[in-house]
Design a protein around this motif. Sequence first.
Motif, PDB file in Angstrom:
ATOM      1  N   SER A  77      19.516   9.123   5.286  1.00 58.62           N
ATOM      2  CA  SER A  77      19.943   8.299   6.409  1.00 58.62           C
ATOM      3  C   SER A  77      20.264   9.174   7.614  1.00 58.62           C
ATOM      4  CB  SER A  77      21.176   7.478   6.016  1.00 58.62           C
ATOM      5  OG  SER A  77      21.585   6.657   7.086  1.00 58.62           O
ATOM      6  N   GLY A  78      19.710   8.796   8.761  1.00 60.06           N
ATOM      7  CA  GLY A  78      19.922   9.551   9.975  1.00 60.06           C
ATOM      8  C   GLY A  78      18.985  10.714  10.155  1.00 60.06           C
ATOM      9  N   ALA A  79      18.141  11.005   9.149  1.00 64.11           N
ATOM     10  CA  ALA A  79      17.247  12.160   9.243  1.00 64.11           C
ATOM     11  C   ALA A  79      15.799  11.805   8.927  1.00 64.11           C
ATOM     12  CB  ALA A  79      17.711  13.269   8.299  1.00 64.11           C
ATOM     13  N   ARG A  80      15.564  11.124   7.790  1.00 63.91           N
ATOM     14  CA  ARG A  80      14.180  10.942   7.373  1.00 63.91           C
ATOM     15  C   ARG A  80      14.040   9.770   6.412  1.00 63.91           C
ATOM     16  NH1 ARG A  80      11.102  15.539   3.897  1.00 63.91           N
ATOM     17  NH2 ARG A  80      12.750  14.932   2.456  1.00 63.91           N
ATOM     18  N   VAL A  81      12.908   9.050   6.551  1.00 64.52           N
ATOM     19  CA  VAL A  81      12.508   8.003   5.614  1.00 64.52           C
ATOM     20  C   VAL A  81      11.092   8.335   5.169  1.00 64.52           C
ATOM     21  CG1 VAL A  81      12.301   5.520   5.216  1.00 64.52           C
ATOM     22  CG2 VAL A  81      13.852   6.366   7.007  1.00 64.52           C
ATOM     23  N   VAL A  82      10.840   8.281   3.853  1.00 61.54           N
ATOM     24  CA  VAL A  82       9.556   8.738   3.317  1.00 61.54           C
ATOM     25  C   VAL A  82       8.859   7.616   2.557  1.00 61.54           C
ATOM     26  CG1 VAL A  82       8.427  10.396   1.775  1.00 61.54           C
ATOM     27  CG2 VAL A  82      10.412  11.104   3.133  1.00 61.54           C
ATOM     28  N   TYR A  83       7.560   7.490   2.804  1.00 61.14           N
ATOM     29  CA  TYR A  83       6.706   6.541   2.094  1.00 61.14           C
ATOM     30  C   TYR A  83       5.488   7.279   1.545  1.00 61.14           C
ATOM     31  CZ  TYR A  83       9.465   3.279   4.865  1.00 61.14           C
ATOM     32  OH  TYR A  83      10.494   2.595   5.452  1.00 61.14           O
ATOM     33  N   ASP A  84       5.205   7.077   0.268  1.00 58.95           N
ATOM     34  CA  ASP A  84       4.038   7.686  -0.367  1.00 58.95           C
ATOM     35  C   ASP A  84       2.945   6.642  -0.564  1.00 58.95           C
ATOM     36  OD1 ASP A  84       5.263  10.249  -0.707  1.00 58.95           O
ATOM     37  OD2 ASP A  84       6.402   9.421  -2.387  1.00 58.95           O
ATOM     38  N   ARG A  85       1.709   7.078  -0.453  1.00 59.21           N
ATOM     39  CA  ARG A  85       0.581   6.180  -0.709  1.00 59.21           C
ATOM     40  C   ARG A  85       0.657   5.652  -2.130  1.00 59.21           C
ATOM     41  NH1 ARG A  85      -4.403   6.637  -3.013  1.00 59.21           N
ATOM     42  NH2 ARG A  85      -4.010   8.854  -3.444  1.00 59.21           N
ATOM     43  N   ASN A  86       0.444   4.362  -2.297  1.00 60.66           N
ATOM     44  CA  ASN A  86       0.451   3.740  -3.619  1.00 60.66           C
ATOM     45  C   ASN A  86      -0.927   3.897  -4.246  1.00 60.66           C
ATOM     46  OD1 ASN A  86       0.640   2.113  -5.873  1.00 60.66           O
ATOM     47  ND2 ASN A  86       0.866   0.190  -4.750  1.00 60.66           N
ATOM     48  N   PRO A  87      -1.083   4.786  -5.231  1.00 66.46           N
ATOM     49  CA  PRO A  87      -2.418   5.043  -5.796  1.00 66.46           C
ATOM     50  C   PRO A  87      -2.986   3.867  -6.581  1.00 66.46           C
ATOM     51  CG  PRO A  87      -0.737   6.165  -7.078  1.00 66.46           C
ATOM     52  CD  PRO A  87      -0.038   5.589  -5.891  1.00 66.46           C
ATOM     53  N   ASP A  88      -2.130   2.920  -6.966  1.00 66.14           N
ATOM     54  CA  ASP A  88      -2.586   1.775  -7.752  1.00 66.14           C
ATOM     55  C   ASP A  88      -2.965   0.569  -6.890  1.00 66.14           C
ATOM     56  OD1 ASP A  88      -2.068   3.181 -10.141  1.00 66.14           O
ATOM     57  OD2 ASP A  88       0.037   2.574 -10.090  1.00 66.14           O
ATOM     58  N   TYR A  89      -2.762   0.689  -5.582  1.00 65.66           N
ATOM     59  CA  TYR A  89      -3.016  -0.451  -4.709  1.00 65.66           C
ATOM     60  C   TYR A  89      -4.510  -0.650  -4.492  1.00 65.66           C
ATOM     61  CZ  TYR A  89      -2.938  -3.418  -0.561  1.00 65.66           C
ATOM     62  OH  TYR A  89      -3.137  -4.440   0.327  1.00 65.66           O
ATOM     63  N   VAL A  90      -4.952  -1.913  -4.624  1.00 61.69           N
ATOM     64  CA  VAL A  90      -6.355  -2.266  -4.390  1.00 61.69           C
ATOM     65  C   VAL A  90      -6.415  -3.132  -3.131  1.00 61.69           C
ATOM     66  CG1 VAL A  90      -8.413  -3.393  -5.313  1.00 61.69           C
ATOM     67  CG2 VAL A  90      -6.834  -2.194  -6.862  1.00 61.69           C
ATOM     68  N   PRO A  91      -6.955  -2.604  -2.031  1.00 62.91           N
ATOM     69  CA  PRO A  91      -6.991  -3.381  -0.788  1.00 62.91           C
ATOM     70  C   PRO A  91      -8.050  -4.471  -0.817  1.00 62.91           C
ATOM     71  CG  PRO A  91      -8.059  -1.259  -0.476  1.00 62.91           C
ATOM     72  CD  PRO A  91      -7.490  -1.252  -1.866  1.00 62.91           C
ATOM     73  N   PRO A 108       0.792  -1.239   0.000  1.00 61.82           N
ATOM     74  CA  PRO A 108       0.000   0.000   0.000  1.00 61.82           C
ATOM     75  C   PRO A 108       0.818   1.279   0.000  1.00 61.82           C
ATOM     76  CG  PRO A 108      -0.026  -1.025   2.173  1.00 61.82           C
ATOM     77  CD  PRO A 108       0.659  -1.994   1.255  1.00 61.82           C
ATOM     78  N   PHE A 109       2.125   1.187   0.292  1.00 61.89           N
ATOM     79  CA  PHE A 109       3.005   2.356   0.250  1.00 61.89           C
ATOM     80  C   PHE A 109       4.161   2.107  -0.709  1.00 61.89           C
ATOM     81  CE2 PHE A 109       1.025   2.707   4.427  1.00 61.89           C
ATOM     82  CZ  PHE A 109       0.714   4.052   4.508  1.00 61.89           C
ATOM     83  N   ARG A 110       4.695   3.195  -1.256  1.00 61.83           N
ATOM     84  CA  ARG A 110       5.904   3.149  -2.065  1.00 61.83           C
ATOM     85  C   ARG A 110       7.042   3.825  -1.305  1.00 61.83           C
ATOM     86  NH1 ARG A 110       3.519   5.246  -7.916  1.00 61.83           N
ATOM     87  NH2 ARG A 110       2.419   3.318  -8.517  1.00 61.83           N
ATOM     88  N   PHE A 111       8.189   3.210  -1.322  1.00 56.31           N
ATOM     89  CA  PHE A 111       9.385   3.787  -0.699  1.00 56.31           C
ATOM     90  C   PHE A 111       9.897   4.907  -1.581  1.00 56.31           C
ATOM     91  CE2 PHE A 111      14.148   3.425  -0.210  1.00 56.31           C
ATOM     92  CZ  PHE A 111      14.207   4.060   1.016  1.00 56.31           C
ATOM     93  N   ASN A 112      10.033   6.099  -1.017  1.00 53.52           N
ATOM     94  CA  ASN A 112      10.513   7.262  -1.764  1.00 53.52           C
ATOM     95  C   ASN A 112      12.024   7.377  -1.550  1.00 53.52           C
ATOM     96  OD1 ASN A 112      11.135   9.867  -2.734  1.00 53.52           O
ATOM     97  ND2 ASN A 112       9.055  10.581  -2.317  1.00 53.52           N
TER      98      ASN A 112
END
Length: 531
Positions: free
Chosen positions: A203-217, A193-197
Motif C-alpha cells: 500500500s502506497g508503493a506498488r500493486v502487482v498483477y500477473d498474467r493468468n496463464p489459464d485464461y482463455v480469451p 486475464p490477470f491475477r492479483f499478486n
Amino acid sequence: MTKRTARVAGLMLGAALLAMPAGSRAQAPAPQKVLRVAPHADLKTLDPVFASIVITRMHGLMIYETLFAWDSKLQPQPQMVDSFSTAPDGLSWSFRLRPGQKFHDGQKVRSQDVIASLKRWMARDTVGGKTAEYVDALEAVDEDNFTIRLKRPMAMLPFALGSAVGQIPVIMRESEAASDPMKPVTEVIGSGPFRFNRAEWRSGARVVYDRNPDYVPRAEPADGLAGGRVVKVDRVEWIIMPDAATAAAALQTGEIDIWEQPSQDLVPVIGRSRDVKVERYSNLSNQAMLRPNHLHPPFNDPRARLALAYATQQSDFLAAGYGDEQWWRTCESYFVCGSPNGTEAGSAPYAKPDLDKARQLLAASGYKGERLVLNSTYDIAPIGRMAEVAAGQLKQVGFNVDLQFADWGTVTTRQQNRGTVAEGGWNLFVTTASGATMQSPVTNIGTNMTCGGKSWAGWPCDEEAERLRGAVVDAADDTARAQATDALHRRLAEVQPYRVLGQYDQPYARRSNVTGMLQAPVMLFWNLEKN
C-alpha cells in the motif's frame, strides 16, 4: 526536467521494487515483459461491487469479468456469456456460460456464482438497482445455464449486465458474492486475464498483477471492453507516484511505461520528448461535480443546493483543475454535452453566477452559518485545486466552509459515513466521473435519486425524478427516450442532486514502445504490447 529530479524518481521506483520480502525476490524469476504504470491514485479498496471509485474499478477489470462487456461504442457484447435468447414476450432471458472459464483458484465458474454476484450488485449499484426493479427471479438451470425472469420487459438488460461504470457487475465466487453487500469483500479471486499478486502488494508503493496463464480469451478482436482480452505482457505493476514531477521524470527516463493521468501543466513538457506520446483513451469527455450531502442541513433543502448552482462559475473550476482550455469546456448537462443524451434542458439559469440569488436561497433554506466540511485531497491534484475554488466561491455567498484535505483513500472512506459532521461525516466533496458513467440516465450515479438511502454517497431522494428516470428506461423508441430524458433533466435542474462543474478530457502518456491502448471508459491493460 533536472537530473536531480530524475534521480529522485529512480530512487522512489527502486524503493517500490525492493519493498517485497527478500525471500520472495529470490524465489520469483524476473518476468520477461513488465509493464510499469503510474496510476492516478493508490489502491485502497479491492471490491469493485462495494466501491465506485475509478482505481477500484480498474483493479476489478484486471481480475474479474462481467457477463457482457461494452465495446468502444458503448454497445453490449457477450463476454462470459456464450449464447443467450429472449422469450417472445420479453419477460424471460436464458443465458449459457462460455465453456472453460475458471476462477484463479481453479474452481469452475458456475451459474450459482453468477446468481449470487448479480444479487450483490443489484443491492449496491445505480444500474443494478434499476435492473432489480425489473427482475422477478434469477434461476440457475444447471452449472452452465441460468435464467432471468422479468416483471416487465427491459430491452437494456445486456447493457446493464455489461456495465463498466459505478459498482460493476463482476462475477465472483459464490462464497464471496453471498456475503453482506454492505461490507467490502477482501478475498480477491476472479476469473479474468490477470491475477492479483497479494504477496507483492505494498500500500502506497506498488500493486502487482500477473498474467493468468489459464485464461482463455474470446476469439473476437478486442474492441473496448469487449472481445478477446489477450494479455501480451507477463506482469503489470502500478507504481504509486503521487508527485507529478517524479512521475514525469520516470516516464521520460523509461522507468515507467505509462502515466495514466499526467498533470495538465506537465503535458507540454513530456509531450516534447520523442519517446513519449500523449493521447486520449476515451471518446467522451469526463465530468466534474460538486456533491452535497442531502441527509443533513443545509443541503437536505433544495434551496441550499440551488444556491450552490447560482454561486459557482464552471470556468473557474475547470481552469484551476485542467489548465489550458483545449482540455475542458463548460456544460450544464448532467448527461455530458456531446453524448447522445447531452441535453441542457432547464439549466440555462445556472450558466452564469447570480450571487444575490444564491444568498437569497441560502437564507430561505434556514442556513445560519453552521460549519460545513468540504472533504478533499491533493492525491488527485485537479480535485484538490477545484475544492479550493469551491471553498472560495461558496464563502462569497455566506457558506461557512471548512476545507479539509486527506489522502484519497481516507476521503473515499469518509464519503461512506452518513453521520453528521460531529459524527465524522461531511457536507460537500468535489469529484469527477467518466463520460461513459455520466452520459446515460441509467448509468449516471449522481442522478440516481432513489429514496431509502440506496443512492450514491450524498444519498439524494426525489420520487418525481425517479419516476422520470424510469420513463427513460421504459421508452419505446429513441424519440420517446429523448423526450423523457429532457423531462428528467428539467426536474434534475430544479432539485440539483449535485452541481455540474463542466467537463474535461484527461490525456494519458505512454512510452512510444508501448502500443495497443483500447478506447474504453477506464484504462485497460490487455492488448498492450511493450516492444
